[in-house]
Design an enzyme around this catalytic site. Structure first.
Site, short mmCIF file in Angstrom:
data_model
loop_
_atom_site.label_atom_id
_atom_site.label_comp_id
_atom_site.label_asym_id
_atom_site.label_seq_id
_atom_site.Cartn_x
_atom_site.Cartn_y
_atom_site.Cartn_z
CG ASP A 96 -2.32 -0.29 1.10
OD1 ASP A 96 -2.61 -0.86 0.14
OD2 ASP A 96 -2.98 0.22 1.87
CD GLN A 97 2.70 2.97 4.27
OE1 GLN A 97 2.90 3.91 3.87
NE2 GLN A 97 2.05 2.75 5.40
CG ASP A 98 6.45 0.22 -1.81
OD1 ASP A 98 6.92 1.24 -0.78
OD2 ASP A 98 7.13 -0.73 -1.95
CE LYS A 121 -9.23 4.62 3.82
NZ LYS A 121 -8.88 3.31 3.24
CE LYS A 160 -3.80 4.30 3.56
NZ LYS A 160 -3.77 3.64 2.18
CB CYS A 176 38.54 9.43 13.57
SG CYS A 176 37.25 10.54 14.29
CB CYS A 178 36.63 7.01 16.39
SG CYS A 178 37.93 8.04 17.17
CB CYS A 216 37.67 11.25 19.51
SG CYS A 216 36.78 11.55 18.01
ZN LIG Z 1 37.96 10.25 16.57
#
Ligand SMILES: [Zn+2]
Length: 633
Positions: free
Chosen positions: A46-48, A128, A287, A375, A391, A397
């Site tokens: 349905d969604q597609d 529905k 919907k 990183c 990382c 970091c």
């Molecule tokens: Zn990093």
């Protein structure tokens, strides 16, 4: 024109993308998909259909007949078509609150035109159903046909089909459906969707045993729309409780439901608004929004999260998805990049649920990828942990250190000003930990280059964050320990007070319901890593609300245990406090009254609407005092 079966298959399997189809091909494919759906053998979901194909057709060919008239039925019936007692049209659809609210605007405008006061516009909401539409005039049952003329399928009733709620025949429009629980239990092995089975019920050929049994067990039924559970109220009720109403209405029946139908019940207004060839203007189906699109990727860049996880962020060709212009989407992990070829020039399937951040579902057309070796924040060599690129430089970091500090304030959620921009600036001035932030004063901040007013505000917000009351589990979750999100922290603190958790053994944690041994190990490791910071922050005397400990033997024998209740009006104590207490003793607290509510607990100054809907649904009304005495027993 016709589409070959192999072309159709390629479209279904997304080897041919919607952008590659000519408008004629697209239109033809929509017709085929729609017929397949109507006949009970859907070829795409349905969604597609709604979001990818029909939406594209709407854009390219807004006058296409598929968009303007009631869709054909898909099944050929040999019977002659008869004129339906009243027209059965399709229902216009809305996929967002925005669209529903535009429809409300049209209702208000029409009401104005006939001098009907806005507050007198009554609205009802019903689930529905995703079944087979029919019209029962008491003697005959007709298919919806083209909306005006349908085929006589009264044989379905001759075969023993019953009306929902054991109610009367002759209640007009409705749907033939099968109970979801029954389908899952007895039919799911043989039929892919309930629709496949529903279609088999009305076929001319003799019923097979499965169909006979479902009818005999009243699992297959004709449900007149007038028998459906209903929410009702006026426009302002709808505006203030929209999400709750939708969630509750969706759960009122044991059938496949694909949305909520809203309509006005004022007959004069209905007459005034009328219909076009396809829809009644006084009705709309909401919907749930799982918008989907096929989108081209322009580039992919790595982003470092607070835990060291590297996330691929795709810059996209701008795309409209559930009403917003999307230019960027986050892939779950680099495993997806590597395996599916998420690179510059690839095409992805993008989905978005409501207002949630869009998500990359899958790569439809791959392109060469770029997997970072280092990183982007600290230059550390990255390594894989199953699908995740990581990382490991957790302490130094910059992206991780900044992310952790930002996370703390975000989760605490009781202060303003400590967003990413402020935190980045603090980082530049050598601030690495939240405890260092709490040690700052106005002069320190001014010295770092924050304006005088900003500095004063930030300090005030810091003060606010530890003086305003906050749940202890929220405070704990703000430290961002792996496996210690809000839910797990609350669960943990329901079992042990916060000052004991740092000394808990593996056995103790893993014996808590919901904590596997691996989780318990990670929690112990994580707690150890935050211990010093936790102690430092504790010195600022955060105003923590202590989670009530779960008693080991809970004896909840009061009369309201497990009941669904709604509180309304001004209570003697705080209503929030009452709700919290009710939840803690096993009462199911809801926000709005529906057919499923057991009790409406009223204080003083109760709105008329709540009482009306309680009466309508036959909900018991209890005064605050009676409620209190009932839970004491
Ligand atoms: Zn990093």
């Amino acid at each position: 024109m016709t589409l070959s079966q192999s072309t159709i298959n390629k479209i279904i399997h997304q080897q041919i993308l919607v952008g590659d189809l000519s408008t004629d091909e697209l239109s033809k494919f929509c017709q085929i998909a729609n017929l397949a759906y109507r006949s009970g053998n859907p070829i795409i979901n349905d969604q597609d259909y709604d979001f990818i194909y029909l939406a594209e057709l709407k854009e390219r060919d807004p006058n296409n007949s598929l968009l303007k008239t009631v869709e054909p039925e898909g099944q050929d019936f040999s019977e002659e078509k008869s004129l339906l007692p009243e027209a059965m049209l399709s229902t216009d659809k809305a996929y967002s609150w925005n669209e529903v609210s535009k429809w409300l605007g049209r209702l208000e405008k029409s009401a104005n035109e006939i001098n009907l006061a806005i507050q007198d516009i009554q609205i009802k909401a019903t689930p529905k159903l995703d079944g087979f539409a029919g019209y029962d005039d008491g003697n005959h049952l007709y298919t919806r046909g083209d909306g005006k003329k349908g085929s006589d399928i009264t044989r379905v009733f001759s075969r023993g089909l019953k009306v929902y709620n054991d109610s009367e025949r002759g209640q007009g429009a409705g749907e033939i459906v099968v109970k979801k629980s029954y389908f899952d239990k007895y039919l799911a092995d043989s039929f892919e969707y309930p629709r496949n089975f529903q279609a088999s019920l009305i076929k001319e050929k003799e019923l097979d045993d499965k169909a006979k049994q479902a009818i005999a067990k009243k699992a297959a039924l004709f449900v007149p729309f007038s028998e459906l559970p209903t929410w009702s109220g006026n426009i302002s009720n709808l505006i203030t409780q929209f999400d709750t109403i939708v969630q509750e209405v969706l759960q009122t029946v044991d059938f496949d439901v694909d949305g909520v139908v809203f309509e006005t019940v004022n007959d004069v207004l209905k007459d005034h608004m009328g219909a076009n060839r396809k829809f009644h203007r006084w009705q709309i189906a909401f919907k749930e929004n799982k918008d989907k699109a096929q989108v081209k990727v322009l580039s992919v860049t790595p982003q470092v999260g607070r835990t060291g996880k590297i996330t691929p962020v795709a810059e996209l060709e701008p795309t409209l998805l559930s009403g917003a212009r999307i230019v960027r989407a986050t892939g779950h992990h680099y495993g997806l990049v590597k395996e599916q070829g998420l690179g510059a020039g690839s095409v992805i399937e993008l989905t978005r649920s409501g207002l949630v951040i869009p998500k990359i579902n899958q790569v439809l057309k791959s392109a060469p990828v770029d997997i970072p070796a280092l990183c982007p924040s600290c230059g550390e060599i990255l390594h894989w942990e199953s699908d995740f690129l990581m990382c490991a430089n957790h302490t130094d970091c910059p992206a991780q250190v900044i992310g952790k500090m930002e996370y703390f304030f975000k989760i605490l959620a009781n202060n303003d000003g400590f967003g990413i921009a402020t935190i980045e600036k603090l980082y530049e001035k050598n601030i690495r930990k939240v405890s260092q932030i709490y040690a700052l004063n106005v002069d320190d901040l001014s010295g770092m280059g924050f304006g005088e007013k900003t500095s004063t505000n930030l300090i005030a917000q810091l003060h606010r964050s530890h003086s305003e009351q906050v749940e202890d589990w929220r405070f704990l979750a703000a430290f961002g320990v792996s496996r210690m999100g809000l839910g797990n922290c609350e669960n943990l603190l329901k079992n042990y007070p916060i000052d004991e958790i740092f000394s808990l053994s593996l056995e103790k944690i893993s014996s808590i319901d919901g904590f596997a041994e691996l989780t318990a190990e990670l929690i112990i490791k994580g707690l150890k890593s935050i211990y010093d910071e936790f102690e430092l922050l504790n010195n600022y005397q955060f105003n923590l609300e202590t989670t009530a400990l779960q008693k080991e033997t809970v004896t909840l024998t009061h009369a309201l245990f497990g009941k669904k209740v709604v509180f309304t009006g001004k209570m003697q104590g705080s209503r929030d406090e009452m709700k919290r207490h009710a939840k803690s003793i096993g009462i199911n607290v809801l926000n709005s009254v529906s057919a499923k509510t057991d009790y409406l607990i009223i204080g003083e100054k109760v709105g008329k609407n709540k009482i009306q809907s309680a009466n309508k649904f036959g909900v018991n009304i209890l005064a605050e005092e009676s409620y209190l005495s009932m839970i004491e027993e």
